[in-house]
Each structure stands twice: as structure tokens, then as C-alpha cells.
Design a protein around this motif. Structure first.
Motif, mmCIF file in Angstrom:
data_model
loop_
_atom_site.group_PDB
_atom_site.id
_atom_site.type_symbol
_atom_site.label_atom_id
_atom_site.label_comp_id
_atom_site.label_asym_id
_atom_site.label_seq_id
_atom_site.Cartn_x
_atom_site.Cartn_y
_atom_site.Cartn_z
ATOM 1 N N SER A 135 0.828 -1.198 0.000
ATOM 2 C CA SER A 135 0.000 0.000 0.000
ATOM 3 C C SER A 135 0.863 1.249 0.000
ATOM 4 C CB SER A 135 -0.910 0.000 1.239
ATOM 5 O OG SER A 135 -0.136 0.023 2.420
ATOM 6 N N ASP A 136 0.339 2.336 -0.561
ATOM 7 C CA ASP A 136 1.083 3.586 -0.611
ATOM 8 C C ASP A 136 0.631 4.538 0.485
ATOM 9 O OD1 ASP A 136 -1.431 4.166 -1.535
ATOM 10 O OD2 ASP A 136 -0.749 5.349 -3.254
ATOM 11 N N TYR A 137 0.097 4.011 1.559
ATOM 12 C CA TYR A 137 -0.353 4.824 2.674
ATOM 13 C C TYR A 137 -0.105 4.071 3.979
ATOM 14 C CZ TYR A 137 -4.321 1.633 2.791
ATOM 15 O OH TYR A 137 -5.092 0.503 2.866
ATOM 16 N N HIS A 138 -0.143 4.786 5.085
ATOM 17 C CA HIS A 138 -0.052 4.134 6.385
ATOM 18 C C HIS A 138 -0.949 4.877 7.376
ATOM 19 C CE1 HIS A 138 2.932 7.384 6.853
ATOM 20 N NE2 HIS A 138 2.736 7.274 8.158
ATOM 21 N N ILE A 139 -1.367 4.176 8.415
ATOM 22 C CA ILE A 139 -2.249 4.740 9.426
ATOM 23 C C ILE A 139 -1.402 5.155 10.634
ATOM 24 C CG2 ILE A 139 -4.315 4.368 10.829
ATOM 25 C CD1 ILE A 139 -4.769 4.110 7.795
ATOM 26 N N ARG A 140 -1.625 6.335 11.123
ATOM 27 C CA ARG A 140 -0.899 6.823 12.305
ATOM 28 C C ARG A 140 -1.819 7.706 13.138
ATOM 29 N NH1 ARG A 140 -0.148 12.121 11.577
ATOM 30 N NH2 ARG A 140 0.300 12.985 9.502
ATOM 31 N N LEU A 141 -1.368 8.037 14.355
ATOM 32 C CA LEU A 141 -2.133 8.931 15.207
ATOM 33 C C LEU A 141 -2.122 10.356 14.652
ATOM 34 C CD1 LEU A 141 -1.039 7.816 18.802
ATOM 35 C CD2 LEU A 141 -3.217 7.344 17.654
ATOM 36 N N TYR A 142 -3.187 11.065 14.920
ATOM 37 C CA TYR A 142 -3.306 12.468 14.518
ATOM 38 C C TYR A 142 -2.238 13.321 15.202
ATOM 39 C CZ TYR A 142 -5.170 17.223 14.778
ATOM 40 O OH TYR A 142 -5.318 18.594 14.747
ATOM 41 N N LYS A 143 -1.732 14.332 14.467
ATOM 42 C CA LYS A 143 -0.814 15.318 15.016
ATOM 43 C C LYS A 143 -1.408 16.712 14.796
ATOM 44 C CE LYS A 143 2.573 14.134 12.364
ATOM 45 N NZ LYS A 143 3.905 13.994 11.707
ATOM 46 N N ASP A 144 -1.051 17.658 15.637
ATOM 47 C CA ASP A 144 -1.586 19.015 15.512
ATOM 48 C C ASP A 144 -1.300 19.626 14.147
ATOM 49 O OD1 ASP A 144 -2.771 19.097 18.004
ATOM 50 O OD2 ASP A 144 -1.019 19.945 18.993
ATOM 51 N N SER A 145 -0.198 19.237 13.535
ATOM 52 C CA SER A 145 0.150 19.782 12.216
ATOM 53 C C SER A 145 -0.805 19.294 11.125
ATOM 54 C CB SER A 145 1.586 19.398 11.852
ATOM 55 O OG SER A 145 1.758 17.990 11.865
ATOM 56 N N ASP A 146 -1.618 18.296 11.450
ATOM 57 C CA ASP A 146 -2.583 17.768 10.481
ATOM 58 C C ASP A 146 -3.878 18.580 10.459
ATOM 59 O OD1 ASP A 146 -0.880 15.559 10.020
ATOM 60 O OD2 ASP A 146 -1.790 14.448 11.676
ATOM 61 N N TYR A 147 -4.029 19.521 11.377
ATOM 62 C CA TYR A 147 -5.342 20.114 11.629
ATOM 63 C C TYR A 147 -6.033 20.668 10.387
ATOM 64 C CZ TYR A 147 -9.128 22.880 13.507
ATOM 65 O OH TYR A 147 -10.368 23.395 13.743
ATOM 66 N N GLU A 148 -5.374 21.522 9.642
ATOM 67 C CA GLU A 148 -6.032 22.156 8.488
ATOM 68 C C GLU A 148 -6.440 21.117 7.445
ATOM 69 O OE1 GLU A 148 -7.173 25.122 8.112
ATOM 70 O OE2 GLU A 148 -6.451 25.719 10.088
ATOM 71 N N LEU A 149 -5.562 20.144 7.199
ATOM 72 C CA LEU A 149 -5.878 19.105 6.218
ATOM 73 C C LEU A 149 -7.059 18.260 6.685
ATOM 74 C CD1 LEU A 149 -2.282 17.927 5.227
ATOM 75 C CD2 LEU A 149 -3.901 19.173 3.785
ATOM 76 N N VAL A 150 -7.057 17.913 7.971
ATOM 77 C CA VAL A 150 -8.151 17.106 8.519
ATOM 78 C C VAL A 150 -9.465 17.888 8.481
ATOM 79 C CG1 VAL A 150 -9.046 16.169 10.694
ATOM 80 C CG2 VAL A 150 -6.751 15.579 9.934
ATOM 81 N N ARG A 151 -9.405 19.136 8.848
ATOM 82 C CA ARG A 151 -10.593 19.993 8.841
ATOM 83 C C ARG A 151 -11.194 20.074 7.431
ATOM 84 N NH1 ARG A 151 -12.165 25.010 11.722
ATOM 85 N NH2 ARG A 151 -13.426 26.270 10.299
ATOM 86 N N ASN A 152 -10.349 20.323 6.438
ATOM 87 C CA ASN A 152 -10.830 20.430 5.058
ATOM 88 C C ASN A 152 -11.365 19.101 4.541
ATOM 89 O OD1 ASN A 152 -10.116 23.134 4.955
ATOM 90 N ND2 ASN A 152 -8.094 22.731 4.097
ATOM 91 N N LEU A 153 -10.686 18.022 4.908
ATOM 92 C CA LEU A 153 -11.124 16.690 4.482
ATOM 93 C C LEU A 153 -12.488 16.368 5.066
ATOM 94 C CD1 LEU A 153 -10.411 14.068 2.989
ATOM 95 C CD2 LEU A 153 -9.266 13.291 5.071
ATOM 96 N N PHE A 154 -12.674 16.687 6.328
ATOM 97 C CA PHE A 154 -13.962 16.453 6.985
ATOM 98 C C PHE A 154 -15.071 17.278 6.328
ATOM 99 C CE2 PHE A 154 -16.941 18.226 10.153
ATOM 100 C CZ PHE A 154 -17.666 17.076 10.420
ATOM 101 N N GLU A 155 -14.829 18.558 6.143
ATOM 102 C CA GLU A 155 -15.846 19.444 5.592
ATOM 103 C C GLU A 155 -16.242 19.031 4.173
ATOM 104 O OE1 GLU A 155 -16.757 24.240 5.101
ATOM 105 O OE2 GLU A 155 -14.822 23.542 5.870
ATOM 106 N N CYS A 156 -15.251 18.761 3.336
ATOM 107 C CA CYS A 156 -15.544 18.342 1.956
ATOM 108 C C CYS A 156 -16.249 16.996 1.928
ATOM 109 C CB CYS A 156 -14.248 18.270 1.155
ATOM 110 S SG CYS A 156 -13.463 19.870 0.849
ATOM 111 N N GLY A 157 -15.833 16.089 2.805
ATOM 112 C CA GLY A 157 -16.434 14.761 2.837
ATOM 113 C C GLY A 157 -17.891 14.787 3.221
#
Length: 223
Positions: free
Chosen positions: A2-24
Motif C-alpha cells: 500500500s502507498d499509505y499508512h495509518i498513524r495517530l493524529y498530530k496538531d500539524s494535520d489540523y487544516e488538512l483534517v478539517r478540510n477533508l472532513f468538511e468536503c467529505g
């Protein structure tokens, strides 16, 4: 591989996670809107709105305008449900993801990362059944459109199930909207069973037949 891996959330992920959630979430607005157009009482309402100006004034343009405004109102009512949900979530648990999910016992938040970019996410929240059994609620699962079909959602879902098993919980529960057809298919393929359906807690939900669907995955004992 696979070209991805699962890891715990980090604060630096916030904007990407926020946008992903909203668009989804907002991407399902169109499906819900088209569904509302198939509801019998909506059809009747549209017919009345169109015919009333025609019968009282004889003006076809006025009838078309009234019908158009009714459709616009229906679209705005549908989008309001999704936008309200997004804004509530962003000001609630997703305002400070690290504090809410990673500093509390039984909570967790993971992301799927590919080439240094967050392309998926999922969260786990502890909850108790009325019978006293401990459950984990699967929340906030979303995968970027560009990375769907790669099994990421399945792995994220399995991550929550494994987390619940490690915590000694008896089941994983979740809620989704009727418009999220692909998500429902995924859950059912993974062994989740349908529990119930109800209208969303908003005045317009029943009017446009906007329903929430609840699922449960029972964790086998002795594993």
C-alpha cells in the motif's frame, strides 16, 4: 504494497483534517437534494406552488418563477442541514482534536497518510449501552476522493474495531446519513448490522426525508 499508512493524529494535520472532513460531509448534499425531489409530499407542494399563480393570475412566467423559488428553497434547506452539522462539529470535538481525542482515556483519532499528505481519517469515542455494555463509536471517517478505492476506508474502520477490542468493548456503533450509500455498503461488507433509522434532529429533516442510519458491529468474544 500500500502507498499509505495509518498513524495517530498530530496538531500539524489540523487544516488538512478539517478540510477533508468538511468536503467529505458537504459532498453528500446533492444526493440528499435529489432524493428530496422524489418525496411525494414535496412533489405535491411543488405542484401547488406552480399551479396557484397560474390559476389565480393566468401567468405562466409567474408560475415558473414560483416553482423555481420553491426548488431553490428546497436546496437551501438541504444544504443548511449539512452546513449546520459541519459548523457544529468544527466548534465542538474538532475544535481541538488533540485535546478532545488524544488526551482522554478511551478516545482516539487516526489519519491515513500518503506521500506526506493526509488522505483519510477516523475517530473513536467511548460510549455505554443502556444495558451497561461498553461500546466504541466510530466517528469522523472520511477518505479523500483522490484516494478512494484503495482500501483505506476499510483499514480505518478495522483500526477502530481493533481499538474497541483492545479496550474490552463489546461492539462498535456508528451513525451515517441515508445519502452516504458507499459508506453503508462498506459497513455492511465489514460485518456491521443495521440497527435503525430516524430523522435528523432538525425541523426540515422530516420535511425533506433526511434520515440517519445506525449500525453496530458486535465484537466476537474470546478473541
Amino acid at each position: 504494497m500500500s502507498d499509505y499508512h495509518i498513524r495517530l493524529y498530530k496538531d500539524s494535520d489540523y487544516e488538512l483534517v478539517r478540510n477533508l472532513f468538511e468536503c467529505g460531509i458537504l459532498e453528500h448534499t446533492r444526493v440528499a437534494f435529489y432524493h428530496s425531489l422524489t418525496v411525494p409530499h414535496i412533489w405535491l407542494f411543488m405542484l401547488v406552488v406552480f399551479l396557484f399563480p397560474l390559476l389565480t393570475t393566468g401567468s405562466i412566467p409567474l408560475s415558473i418563477l414560483a416553482g423555481t423559488l420553491a426548488i431553490v428553497g428546497l436546496w437551501l434547506g438541504t444544504t443548511d442541514i449539512y452546513h449546520t452539522y459541519v459548523q457544529h462539529s468544527l466548534s465542538d470535538d474538532m475544535q481541538d482534536i488533540h485535546k478532545y481525542y488524544l488526551q482522554r482515556d478511551g478516545y482516539c483519532y487516526w489519519v491515513a497518510e500518503s506521500a506526506g499528505e493526509v488522505v483519510g481519517m477516523v475517530a473513536a469515542v467511548p460510549t455505554s449501552h443502556s444495558s451497561g455494555e461498553r461500546h466504541i463509536e466510530l466517528k469522523r471517517m472520511s477518505v479523500a476522493k483522490s484516494h478512494r478505492g484503495k482500501g483505506i476506508a476499510k483499514v480505518l474502520c478495522r483500526t477502530v474495531i481493533d481499538f474497541a477490542r483492545e479496550k474490552g468493548c463489546s461492539a462498535v456503533i456508528l451513525e451515517t446519513s441515508f445519502a452516504q450509500i458507499d459508506a453503508q455498503r462498506l459497513y455492511e461488507k465489514m460485518g456491521f448490522r443495521y440497527i435503525r433509522t430516524c430523522y435528523a434532529p432538525k425541523f426540515t429533516a422530516k420535511l425533506i426525508d433526511f434520515r440517519l442510519v445506525f449500525y453496530q458491529y458486535d465484537i466476537p468474544t474470546g478473541r
